[in-house]
Design a protein around this motif. Structure first.
Motif, PDB file in Angstrom:
ATOM      1  N   UNK A  77       0.783  -1.236   0.000  1.00 33.41           N
ATOM      2  CA  UNK A  77       0.000   0.000   0.000  1.00 33.41           C
ATOM      3  C   UNK A  77       0.818   1.291   0.000  1.00 33.41           C
ATOM      4  N   UNK A  78       1.830   1.373   0.849  1.00 33.85           N
ATOM      5  CA  UNK A  78       2.543   2.647   0.907  1.00 33.85           C
ATOM      6  C   UNK A  78       4.033   2.434   1.141  1.00 33.85           C
ATOM      7  N   UNK A  79       4.821   3.425   0.744  1.00 27.20           N
ATOM      8  CA  UNK A  79       6.272   3.297   0.909  1.00 27.20           C
ATOM      9  C   UNK A  79       6.943   4.656   0.841  1.00 27.20           C
ATOM     10  N   UNK A  80       8.177   4.695   1.351  1.00 33.77           N
ATOM     11  CA  UNK A  80       9.040   5.875   1.144  1.00 33.77           C
ATOM     12  C   UNK A  80      10.180   5.386   0.269  1.00 33.77           C
ATOM     13  N   UNK A  81      10.380   6.023  -0.850  1.00 29.65           N
ATOM     14  CA  UNK A  81      11.353   5.488  -1.794  1.00 29.65           C
ATOM     15  C   UNK A  81      12.418   6.473  -2.215  1.00 29.65           C
ATOM     16  N   UNK A  82      12.984   6.207  -3.353  1.00 31.63           N
ATOM     17  CA  UNK A  82      14.012   7.101  -3.906  1.00 31.63           C
ATOM     18  C   UNK A  82      13.557   7.572  -5.276  1.00 31.63           C
ATOM     19  N   UNK A  83      14.057   8.722  -5.661  1.00 28.21           N
ATOM     20  CA  UNK A  83      13.665   9.299  -6.935  1.00 28.21           C
ATOM     21  C   UNK A  83      14.898   9.415  -7.826  1.00 28.21           C
ATOM     22  N   UNK A  84      14.737   9.004  -9.049  1.00 31.10           N
ATOM     23  CA  UNK A  84      15.847   9.091  -9.992  1.00 31.10           C
ATOM     24  C   UNK A  84      15.486  10.124 -11.060  1.00 31.10           C
ATOM     25  N   UNK A  85      16.257  11.172 -11.130  1.00 30.42           N
ATOM     26  CA  UNK A  85      16.031  12.183 -12.164  1.00 30.42           C
ATOM     27  C   UNK A  85      16.811  11.736 -13.398  1.00 30.42           C
TER      28      UNK A  85
END
Lengths: 209, 70
Positions: A77-85
């Motif tokens: 359902x939910x998560x804290x992740x990483x963002x790749x630009x």
């Protein structure tokens, strides 16, 4: 008071702290060099920026959990992740470069104080005013770090996360508050206050004729 | 500090050295030195009594209150 025989745990903590501190210094030097390159626009528009996404994301994906032939249905359902630009633009890279430097400076300050504190303990200097002041400085550093991370997270949320659109996942408004850092800072400050009271009592005892 | 220790003055009047006082009172030289230099945070009644007894003086002769001038 000089310690004649140091416990193994103190020796391990001492050397780990020394190594970690110099690694952080190395990272800072690297980050500074990287920043100069970014600000001077030497790296172009094809940098691959990888950053923590300090905002919770909602994502619905059903699956199954298999334990001893019992199948349990689960849902992600939910998560804290990483963002790749992908191919980060120079403008974004410049801002992240500045944030990175500030974060590393905070980290370096906290590590420097911790290294000094551990070095003093290693040399047998424990209940001394200047050593306990190190603990206070670490707690102030942690509060500063907590404030900075919160400001960064909210700026990230308003200027980046809120404007991102994904096909299957939804970025929520739940920004990470880093409460653990604040709690650690408060705990450390209370401990240093207690130690300082102890030092004052000892001094009073020693200076009573 | 607002409390001034006049131990050196009383000692000079009695023509007594700090070492002699230390031996007669039974207090270490280090502690008497702390008291003489005004670095002491507190003084026990028993210490004060012994010093007054040996120097034949009143506590007021050794300790004096002066207002802090700031």
């Amino acid at each position: 008071m000089e310690l004649k025989k140091r416990p193994l745990s103190i020796k391990i903590i001492y050397w780990l702290t020394q190594i970690t501190f110099w690694l952080v210094v190395l990272v800072l030097v690297g980050a500074l060099a990287m920043n100069v390159a970014i600000q001077a626009e030497w790296l172009g528009d094809n940098m691959q920026l990888h950053t923590v996404l300090p905002v919770q994301v909602n994502y619905t994906e059903k699956g199954t959990l298999n334990i001893d032939q019992t199948i349990q249905e689960v849902e992600f359902v939910e998560a804290i992740g990483k963002l790749h630009f992908i191919n980060t633009s120079e403008d974004i890279a410049k801002w992240f470069g500045v944030f990175l430097i500030v974060a590393i400076i905070f980290l370096l300050y906290i590590f420097l104080m911790f290294k000094n504190f551990v070095s003093n303990v290693y040399r047998g200097i424990v209940f001394e005013r200047y050593n306990i002041r190190m603990l206070q400085k670490i707690s102030y550093g942690l509060v500063g770090m907590w404030l900075f991370l919160n400001i960064y997270s909210w700026l990230f949320y308003y200027f980046i996360a809120k404007r991102i659109e994904f096909e299957y996942l939804e970025i929520t408004g739940e920004v990470d508050s880093y409460g653990g850092i604040l709690l650690a800072a408060l705990l450390l400050w209370v401990l240093s206050y207690i130690f300082m009271r102890g030092v004052k009592l000892r001094e009073e005892q020693e200076l009573t004729v | 500090m607002a409390i001034i220790v006049n131990l050196d003055v009383v000692l000079a009047m009695r023509k007594m050295s700090l070492t002699e006082l230390s031996e007669k009172v039974g207090i270490t030289m280090a502690n008497l030195s702390i008291l003489k230099k005004g670095k002491a945070k507190a003084i026990r009644f028993s210490t004060l009594e012994s010093i007054c007894n040996v120097l034949n003086c009143q506590p007021g002769d050794i300790l004096e209150y002066r207002e802090d001038s700031e």
